[in-house]
Every structure is written in structure tokens, then in C-alpha cells.
Design a protein around this motif. Structure first.
Motif, PDB file in Angstrom:
ATOM      1  N   PRO A  48       0.823  -1.230   0.000  1.00  0.00           N
ATOM      2  CA  PRO A  48       0.000   0.000   0.000  1.00  0.00           C
ATOM      3  C   PRO A  48       0.846   1.265   0.000  1.00  0.00           C
ATOM      4  N   ALA A  49       1.931   1.278   0.776  1.00  0.00           N
ATOM      5  CA  ALA A  49       2.793   2.457   0.820  1.00  0.00           C
ATOM      6  C   ALA A  49       3.498   2.676  -0.512  1.00  0.00           C
ATOM      7  N   LEU A  50       3.897   1.591  -1.172  1.00  0.00           N
ATOM      8  CA  LEU A  50       4.517   1.723  -2.492  1.00  0.00           C
ATOM      9  C   LEU A  50       3.515   2.267  -3.507  1.00  0.00           C
ATOM     10  N   GLY A  51       2.261   1.840  -3.384  1.00  0.00           N
ATOM     11  CA  GLY A  51       1.224   2.366  -4.269  1.00  0.00           C
ATOM     12  C   GLY A  51       1.037   3.860  -4.075  1.00  0.00           C
ATOM     13  N   ASN A  52       1.051   4.297  -2.826  1.00  0.00           N
ATOM     14  CA  ASN A  52       0.937   5.738  -2.542  1.00  0.00           C
ATOM     15  C   ASN A  52       2.129   6.508  -3.090  1.00  0.00           C
ATOM     16  N   GLU A  53       3.326   5.930  -2.983  1.00  0.00           N
ATOM     17  CA  GLU A  53       4.514   6.587  -3.518  1.00  0.00           C
ATOM     18  C   GLU A  53       4.441   6.699  -5.038  1.00  0.00           C
ATOM     19  N   MET A  54       3.888   5.680  -5.688  1.00  0.00           N
ATOM     20  CA  MET A  54       3.730   5.728  -7.142  1.00  0.00           C
ATOM     21  C   MET A  54       2.786   6.858  -7.547  1.00  0.00           C
ATOM     22  N   ILE A  55       1.707   7.007  -6.811  1.00  0.00           N
ATOM     23  CA  ILE A  55       0.750   8.084  -7.087  1.00  0.00           C
ATOM     24  C   ILE A  55       1.400   9.453  -6.841  1.00  0.00           C
ATOM     25  N   THR A  56       2.138   9.560  -5.748  1.00  0.00           N
ATOM     26  CA  THR A  56       2.829  10.811  -5.443  1.00  0.00           C
ATOM     27  C   THR A  56       3.840  11.155  -6.533  1.00  0.00           C
ATOM     28  N   LEU A  57       4.559  10.155  -6.991  1.00  0.00           N
ATOM     29  CA  LEU A  57       5.550  10.369  -8.049  1.00  0.00           C
ATOM     30  C   LEU A  57       4.883  10.862  -9.328  1.00  0.00           C
ATOM     31  N   LEU A  58       3.763  10.269  -9.682  1.00  0.00           N
ATOM     32  CA  LEU A  58       3.029  10.694 -10.868  1.00  0.00           C
ATOM     33  C   LEU A  58       2.671  12.171 -10.794  1.00  0.00           C
ATOM     34  N   LYS A  59       2.177  12.617  -9.647  1.00  0.00           N
ATOM     35  CA  LYS A  59       1.773  14.018  -9.497  1.00  0.00           C
ATOM     36  C   LYS A  59       2.971  14.953  -9.398  1.00  0.00           C
ATOM     37  N   GLU A  60       4.069  14.465  -8.831  1.00  0.00           N
ATOM     38  CA  GLU A  60       5.260  15.311  -8.713  1.00  0.00           C
ATOM     39  C   GLU A  60       5.869  15.646 -10.070  1.00  0.00           C
ATOM     40  N   THR A  61       5.654  14.794 -11.054  1.00  0.00           N
ATOM     41  CA  THR A  61       6.220  15.065 -12.381  1.00  0.00           C
ATOM     42  C   THR A  61       5.600  16.291 -13.032  1.00  0.00           C
ATOM     43  N   SER A  62       4.572  16.846 -12.418  1.00  0.00           N
ATOM     44  CA  SER A  62       3.921  18.038 -12.981  1.00  0.00           C
ATOM     45  C   SER A  62       4.835  19.259 -12.954  1.00  0.00           C
ATOM     46  N   VAL A  63       5.970  19.178 -12.242  1.00  0.00           N
ATOM     47  CA  VAL A  63       6.903  20.309 -12.215  1.00  0.00           C
ATOM     48  C   VAL A  63       7.994  20.159 -13.273  1.00  0.00           C
TER      49      VAL A  63
END
Length: 238
Positions: A165-180
Motif C-alpha cells: 500500500p505504501a509503495l502504491g501511494n509513492e507511485m501516485i505521489t511520483l506521478l503528481k510530482e512530475t507536474s513540475v
């Protein structure tokens, strides 16, 4: 009332045409989406590989006292990366480290986001490994397995289930962080919407489309991770 609704619909249709259909502006979003996915997947591979290596160094030191120098380097890396914004790291790597090198900006973004993600993945893996009862290690050693064999065959399968579950959350966070990524001139999904806005001077619709695409991507990732979790739980009961 009908006239009002018809006028509102016509206004929406005109805005939609101007933002997405005219001059094929929808391609800004599709090409940006492709870059966003490439950066996310590439950074995920780098982050998981490096993060796992860092986690193994940290857990080996915590349990055996070995690898003191490597553990010190790993702790310094984690402190620096987690203590600074990802956009600052991206700018430093692109305009600093690779300033004199002719390298693709997307590749630089993969490296930057991968290095950032690795710091968080490392702690996720480490917490998962350390959550396993020490008796599991002792049981493996009593069966004649060495430290490495016990870690890979007994500890890691259980740890991966715990940290999924934590890895899944990190994947989602990474996806959104690429917006910069647009800060270094990459036309990612967010930058694509911003380009449309700069041409139509209508910020609401293009950025709403960007937000909707991100939301769909996150929902797909959540569904995939949830399905994998259910399958792993089912395998535990079988």
C-alpha cells in the motif's frame, strides 16, 4: 430557461472548440501525457532499484552492525533528498550537473525524479523489512540458510506484502510530482495545459482537463494496487 441553457451550452461548446479542437490543441495534452507517463515509469524503475539497495544497506547495518560507512552515506543521502523540494533538485540536476552535457531533458527528469523517489522507497522497504519478527531470521538461520538466503526467501516476500500500500501511494505521489517537469522545458501534461492556456487566455478549461486526466490516472493506479493487494491476501488464505 431553455434559451438560457442553450446559450450556456453554446458558450461551453465554443470554449471547448477554441481550447482543444482549433489548431489541434488537444495534441498538447496527448503528447504531454505521454511524456508524463514516460518520466513516471522511468523514475519508478530508478527509484525502486536504488531505494531497495539503500534499504538493504540500512537494514543490514541495523541488524548486524556491518556496512557502517555505506549506512552513513545512505543516511546522508536520505536526509538531503527528503529535506529539499523535488523541483529544486530537478533544477540543480538539469542546469547544474548536466548543464555542459548534451542530454535529453526527459532523461534528466527520469534521473531527478528517480533519485528523489528512491529516498522514500528506501524507507518504505526498510520499514517493511524491520516489521518482520526477528524470529523469522533466526528460524531461517536454524534451517541452514545464510543471512542473504534468509532475507530473500523468507523476509522479503512478507515485507513486500506489508509495504505494497505504501509503495502504491509513492507511485501516485511520483506521478503528481512530475507536474513540475515544465520547469526545465519538458512538455509534460501540466505544461501542455499551460500552453493551451497561453494561446487561448482561458485558464479554466485546459487546466480542468489536465486535472481530470491526472484524476483518471490516479484512480487507475489505485484500482491496480487494490486488486493486487486483494490477490495477495487471497493467496495467504489459500
Amino acid at each position: 430557461m431553455l434559451d438560457f441553457l442553450a446559450a450556456q451550452w453554446q458558450t461551453f461548446a465554443d470554449s471547448f472548440y477554441r481550447n482543444f479542437i482549433e489548431d489541434n490543441r488537444w495534441t498538447y495534452l496527448t503528447s504531454g501525457l505521454l511524456n508524463t507517463l514516460l518520466i513516471t515509469l522511468g523514475a519508478l524503475v530508478v527509484g525502486v532499484a536504488l531505494g531497495f539497495a539503500l534499504a538493504m544497506i540500512r537494514t543490514t547495518h541495523d541488524r548486524t552492525g556491518r556496512l557502517k560507512v555505506l549506512n552513513w552515506i545512505a543516511k546522508l543521502y536520505l536526509t538531503v533528498v527528503r529535506g529539499t523540494p523535488v523541483v529544486v533538485q530537478l533544477i540543480l540536476i538539469y542546469f547544474g550537473i548536466f548543464a555542459a552535457v548534451n542530454i535529453n531533458a526527459t532523461l534528466v527528469a527520469v534521473i531527478a525524479f528517480g533519485l528523489n523517489s528512491a529516498a522514500y522507497v528506501a524507507e518504505i522497504f526498510r520499514s517493511g523489512i524491520m516489521s518482520i519478527d526477528p524470529g523469522q531470521m533466526e528460524a531461517g538461520r536454524s534451517l541452514g540458510l545464510n543471512y542473504t538466503q534468509t532475507t530473500w526467501k523468507i523476509i522479503m516476500p512478507q515485507a513486500i506484502k506489508n509495504v505494497l500500500p505504501a509503495l502504491g501511494n509513492e507511485m501516485i505521489t511520483l506521478l503528481k510530482e512530475t507536474s513540475v517537469a515544465g520547469y526545465v522545458g519538458i512538455r509534460d501534461l501540466t505544461k501542455g495545459g499551460d500552453l493551451i492556456r497561453s494561446r487561448t487566455f482561458a485558464p479554466f478549461m485546459p487546466m480542468l482537463a489536465v486535472a481530470a486526466i491526472y484524476l483518471v490516472l490516479v484512480l487507475v493506479l489505485q484500482y491496480g494496487v487494490g486488486k493486487l493487494e486483494r490477490r495477495l491476501r487471497q493467496s495467504d488464505r489459500d
